[in-house]
Enzyme design. Sequence first.
Site, PDB file in Angstrom:
ATOM      1  N   ASN A  80      -2.270  -6.730 -14.222  1.00 28.19           N
ATOM      2  CA  ASN A  80      -1.823  -6.889 -15.612  1.00 28.19           C
ATOM      3  C   ASN A  80      -0.695  -7.910 -15.805  1.00 28.19           C
ATOM      4  OD1 ASN A  80      -0.062  -5.181 -14.314  1.00 28.19           O
ATOM      5  ND2 ASN A  80       0.222  -3.814 -16.065  1.00 28.19           N
ATOM      6  N   LYS A  90      -0.296  -9.849  -1.789  1.00 29.01           N
ATOM      7  CA  LYS A  90      -1.725  -9.738  -2.117  1.00 29.01           C
ATOM      8  C   LYS A  90      -1.872  -9.428  -3.601  1.00 29.01           C
ATOM      9  CE  LYS A  90      -4.605  -6.328  -2.089  1.00 29.01           C
ATOM     10  NZ  LYS A  90      -5.325  -6.763  -3.313  1.00 29.01           N
ATOM     11  N   GLY A 116       0.799  -0.607  -8.860  1.00 30.38           N
ATOM     12  CA  GLY A 116      -0.591  -0.242  -9.140  1.00 30.38           C
ATOM     13  C   GLY A 116      -0.681   1.210  -9.560  1.00 30.38           C
ATOM     14  N   SER A 117      -1.848   1.783  -9.344  1.00 30.86           N
ATOM     15  CA  SER A 117      -2.111   3.134  -9.847  1.00 30.86           C
ATOM     16  C   SER A 117      -1.549   4.216  -8.915  1.00 30.86           C
ATOM     17  CB  SER A 117      -3.615   3.322 -10.004  1.00 30.86           C
ATOM     18  OG  SER A 117      -4.213   3.220  -8.735  1.00 30.86           O
ATOM     19  N   VAL A 118      -1.436   5.413  -9.437  1.00 30.77           N
ATOM     20  CA  VAL A 118      -0.938   6.540  -8.639  1.00 30.77           C
ATOM     21  C   VAL A 118      -1.849   6.833  -7.425  1.00 30.77           C
ATOM     22  CG1 VAL A 118      -0.399   9.021  -8.673  1.00 30.77           C
ATOM     23  CG2 VAL A 118       0.326   7.560 -10.565  1.00 30.77           C
ATOM     24  N   PRO A 119      -3.175   6.904  -7.597  1.00 28.49           N
ATOM     25  CA  PRO A 119      -4.007   7.212  -6.423  1.00 28.49           C
ATOM     26  C   PRO A 119      -3.832   6.190  -5.291  1.00 28.49           C
ATOM     27  CG  PRO A 119      -5.302   7.384  -8.437  1.00 28.49           C
ATOM     28  CD  PRO A 119      -3.969   6.832  -8.836  1.00 28.49           C
ATOM     29  N   THR A 120      -3.770   4.891  -5.645  1.00 26.53           N
ATOM     30  CA  THR A 120      -3.573   3.879  -4.597  1.00 26.53           C
ATOM     31  C   THR A 120      -2.177   3.997  -4.007  1.00 26.53           C
ATOM     32  OG1 THR A 120      -5.036   2.443  -5.874  1.00 26.53           O
ATOM     33  CG2 THR A 120      -3.881   1.426  -4.054  1.00 26.53           C
ATOM     34  N   GLU A 156       5.683   1.194  -7.681  1.00 28.65           N
ATOM     35  CA  GLU A 156       5.734   1.046  -9.149  1.00 28.65           C
ATOM     36  C   GLU A 156       4.371   1.467  -9.669  1.00 28.65           C
ATOM     37  OE1 GLU A 156       8.224   0.327 -10.972  1.00 28.65           O
ATOM     38  OE2 GLU A 156       9.660  -0.565  -9.596  1.00 28.65           O
ATOM     39  N   CYS A 178       2.015  -0.629 -17.762  1.00 29.79           N
ATOM     40  CA  CYS A 178       2.359   0.637 -17.101  1.00 29.79           C
ATOM     41  C   CYS A 178       3.376   1.467 -17.874  1.00 29.79           C
ATOM     42  CB  CYS A 178       2.911   0.342 -15.719  1.00 29.79           C
ATOM     43  SG  CYS A 178       4.239  -0.869 -15.775  1.00 29.79           S
ATOM     44  N   GLU A 208      12.801  -2.226  -9.176  1.00 33.03           N
ATOM     45  CA  GLU A 208      12.706  -3.685  -9.209  1.00 33.03           C
ATOM     46  C   GLU A 208      13.742  -4.176 -10.206  1.00 33.03           C
ATOM     47  OE1 GLU A 208       8.407  -4.428  -9.700  1.00 33.03           O
ATOM     48  OE2 GLU A 208       8.415  -4.732  -7.541  1.00 33.03           O
TER      49      GLU A 208
END
Length: 448
Positions: free
Chosen positions: A111, A134, A186-190, A208, A242, A422
């Site tokens: 995003n 990455k 990124g997302s919570v699961p990752t 984050e 986010c 951050e």
Amino acid sequence: DKKEVDLAVQSAKAAFKIWRKKSGMERSRILLEAARIIRERKDEIATVETINNGKSVFEARLDIDTSWQCLEYYAGLAASMGGEHVQLPGGSFGYTRREPLGVCVGIGAWNYPFQIASWKSAPALACGNAMVFKPSPFTPVSTLLLAEIYTEAGVPPGLFNVVQGGAATGQFLCQHRDVAKVSFTGSVPTGKKIMELASKGVKPVTLELGGKSPLIIFSDCDIENAVRGAMMANFLTQGEVCCNGTRVFVQREILDKFTEEVVKQTKKIKIGDPLEEDTRMGPLINRSHLQHVLGFIEQAKNEGAKVLCGGDLCVPEDPKLKDGYYMTPCVLGNCKDGMTCVKEEIFGPVMSILSFDTEAEVLERANDTNFGLAAGVFTRDIQRAHRVVAELQAGVCYINNYNVSPVELPFGGYKMSGFGRENGRVTIEYYSQLKTICVEMGDVESVF
Ligand SMILES: NC(=O)c1ccc[n+]([C@@H]2O[C@H](COP(=O)([O-])OP(=O)(O)OC[C@H]3O[C@@H](n4cnc5c(N)ncnc54)[C@H](O)[C@@H]3O)[C@@H](O)[C@H]2O)c1
């Protein structure tokens, strides 16, 4: 693949050996030069970012601004990083040194591609680290410009490397034995997977992650500003933000007036070619995400929410945009705490409006979530504003504004929205380690 990841890490490791020896002033000068080049190439980078992500070029320029500002900010701190001196008995003393970690890994979401890479690399490099970054495979392009710019500004070759790929590439990076730290957006699961992978090598992580942030609007607010705040809290970057304040709690006395105005403003948002100057909303990131967001709206309707505007697939008039992933920004009324649209992160242009009566009640409901990234409050009552933010379980709270990101202020979450920060001075601590040195000025008093 694994081999390429290894090459990137090895080249970063070699650059680190040179970079860590440079004084803070030398690092600062190079970061300032990189910031200058970003400023100079701002329009070009913003255009690439728009093509990369789909956000309006108007907004992309704001992202590029917070990127060079971040480099400037950490350039300013690079030279003043230091430890402390502690006096000990008998003239002995100790001192601490703040040292870099080594090769840090940055993994980004799609995003804010250029901004995320800048927000991670600037403090990392200022502290004397190298970084292998990455980007998301959905937005691989703009980060390469950042790498190019760092090189042009004079960092040793390999100090900021970009590797392309998806989950597997990310995993190789997190597991690599020469990687000292992982900073992930990124997302919570990752995020959970990354924490698990990093734990195997006892590597520190910054996470984050996502959010479902509350925005609380009291009846004594300046309603025009509150409406603007709610728009800022929901519709930047097609709602794919986010920290968005997607649960908009409005005190009952002003619910109708506020809702009417928000709907009016939402309908006015210009959707279309994001490269055009007056566009304010471009396409979503890809078709499956568009379908995912529209699915949330369908489910909201089934659960009793009322679509007050938008929420449909949008086919802009321009024939070249007809297959774009556009939707009309949506405001949902009649929302209740238990509904899926109120509980889960949608990551699209969907605002849920909820009503409330008392401060105690809204605080309880606002905090009733596993997320804790951001929160906002609109009120003219200064005591209430500070009392409420002190109770909100969120890492970033806004009073009478929303979604502004000055790089001088730390940014990061509570609860499942992550940890570490951050931006701001504190982030130096997340990209460095402290060494303690104990100096004996007398004879050794052995107990043996
Ligand atoms: N808190 C913040 O600062 C912030 C900022 C932007 C986005 N986000 C969050 O990011 C999410 C959307 O972004 P996304 O869809 O790109 O997230 P994502 O978690 O799907 O992917 C993020 C990155 O992780 C990589 N990845 C995926 N699986 C991995 C694995 N197993 N190991 C290592 N790397 C892996 C992806 O390739 C991508 O680069 C939302 O939840 C949003 O809230 C948070």
